[in-house]
Design an enzyme around this catalytic site. Structure first.
Site: not given
Length: 200
Positions: A76-78
């Site tokens: 996951s990343d943002q």
């Protein structure tokens, strides 16, 4: 489905992502993906922030999946898009102060992406975006906020934790709460059910 095929590894050091899965009752392990995010960002210069979040999530999932081929791996990343400019994490509190001043009274988009890998292949990925509007807070409030939150802010691309005092920075948030925290949880849970990792 056998026990090994239900194994889930979160390829992230993020406390918020760990808390989301724990709160949802999802059993998992964690492993740092060890991905060179700066190298990926350099290679993909000019890519849309939401697409970059997806690429980083996929890279993290694949990096760990290659080491644990029997497991399901969640990356996951943002990314943060401030009116067309992609914003990276602040290296120190002075940079955090300048970041928050630059965002004061303005709207930005926060993109949270996730990817699920199995046997060294990404089998699903998705991204969700929240629209975040900061209020025109005073310099005095900003000083107090930085003093209270301290270096914990540096782990967030926006220099805020909505689950903490950072909620006071905003006048409006449009989008999913979990997306703001760093992962599009509802689609992730759907995929984990589809994969048989959690009960249907």
């Amino acid at each position: 489905m056998g026990e090994r095929s239900r194994r889930l590894i979160l390829a992230s050091r993020s406390a918020a992502r760990r808390a989301m899965l724990t709160g949802a009752g999802v059993p998992f392990e964690t492993q740092d993906a060890g991905v060179d995010e700066d190298a990926i960002k350099t290679r993909l210069t000019g890519i849309a922030p939401a697409d970059l979040a997806l690429e980083l999530a996929r890279a993290k999932a694949l990096a760990v999946s290659g080491q644990h081929r029997d497991a399901w791996v969640l990356g996951s990343d943002q990314t943060l898009d401030l009116e067309g400019t992609m914003v990276s994490k602040a290296p120190d509190l002075e940079a955090a102060r300048l970041r928050l001043l630059s965002m004061r009274g303005r709207t930005h988009h926060l993109n949270a992406a996730a990817a699920l890998a199995h046997n060294g292949e990404v089998v699903w990925s998705g991204v969700d975006t929240a629209r975040m509007t900061l209020r025109p807070f005073t310099d005095a409030f900003l000083d107090h906020y930085l003093a209270v939150e301290g270096e914990a802010l540096l782990g967030s691309v926006g220099c805020y934790r909505l689950e903490g005092m950072g909620s006071q920075l905003f006048v409006r948030v449009e989008g999913d709460y979990f997306t703001v925290l760093g992962m599009p949880l509802w689609p992730v849970l759907d995929e984990l059910r589809r994969a048989g990792v959690i009960a249907t």
